[in-house]
Write a protein that holds these residues in place. Structure first.
Motif, short mmCIF file in Angstrom:
data_model
loop_
_atom_site.label_atom_id
_atom_site.label_comp_id
_atom_site.label_asym_id
_atom_site.label_seq_id
_atom_site.Cartn_x
_atom_site.Cartn_y
_atom_site.Cartn_z
N ALA A 1 0.83 -1.21 0.00
CA ALA A 1 0.00 0.00 0.00
C ALA A 1 0.86 1.26 0.00
N LEU A 2 1.95 1.23 0.77
CA LEU A 2 2.86 2.38 0.81
C LEU A 2 3.50 2.62 -0.56
N PHE B 1 3.01 10.06 6.04
CA PHE B 1 3.09 9.48 4.70
C PHE B 1 1.85 9.88 3.90
N ALA B 2 0.68 9.78 4.52
CA ALA B 2 -0.57 10.13 3.83
C ALA B 2 -0.56 11.60 3.44
N ALA C 1 2.00 13.53 2.92
CA ALA C 1 3.04 13.75 1.91
C ALA C 1 2.61 13.25 0.52
N THR C 2 1.79 12.22 0.49
CA THR C 2 1.35 11.67 -0.80
C THR C 2 -0.01 12.19 -1.23
N GLY C 3 -0.61 13.06 -0.42
CA GLY C 3 -1.92 13.60 -0.76
C GLY C 3 -3.03 12.57 -0.68
N THR C 4 -2.87 11.61 0.22
CA THR C 4 -3.87 10.56 0.39
C THR C 4 -4.48 10.66 1.78
N ARG C 5 -5.49 9.84 2.01
CA ARG C 5 -6.16 9.79 3.31
C ARG C 5 -5.87 8.42 3.93
N LEU C 6 -5.43 8.42 5.16
CA LEU C 6 -5.15 7.18 5.88
C LEU C 6 -6.45 6.60 6.40
#
Length: 92
Positions: free
Chosen positions: A33-34, A77-78, A80-85
């Protein structure tokens, strides 16, 4: 299909790999996933490390599955990557 998925598919033909993957399944799922989130965001490990204010080697360790990331690190991490954990529990 991502490069990671292609490699997994090829390596899954090996019985030792399959056994290790099943035993370490949750760690591999997090690592996969990462890697997928980083590649979708278009970052190298080094670029992501800068955005997370860490080192490339720290990102590599997280993506290897050998070092489980903390909740705080996953949140960084979320961002920095523009994602939602999102974390969930499912019936086995």
């Amino acid at each position: 299909m991502t490069k990671v998925a292609e490699l997994h598919e090829r390596w899954s033909r090996d019985a030792d790999y399959r056994e290790a993957y099943e035993r370490l399944g949750p760690e591999f799922e997090v690592a996969r996933a990462l890697i997928e989130a980083r590649t979708r965001a278009g970052f190298t490990q080094a670029e992501l490390a800068v955005r997370m204010e860490t080192t490339q080697s720290a990102v590599a360790r997280m993506e290897s599955g050998r070092v489980p990331p903390s909740m705080r690190t996953l949140a960084k991490f979320a961002r920095a990557t523009g994602t939602r954990l999102r974390i969930s529990f499912e019936q086995g």
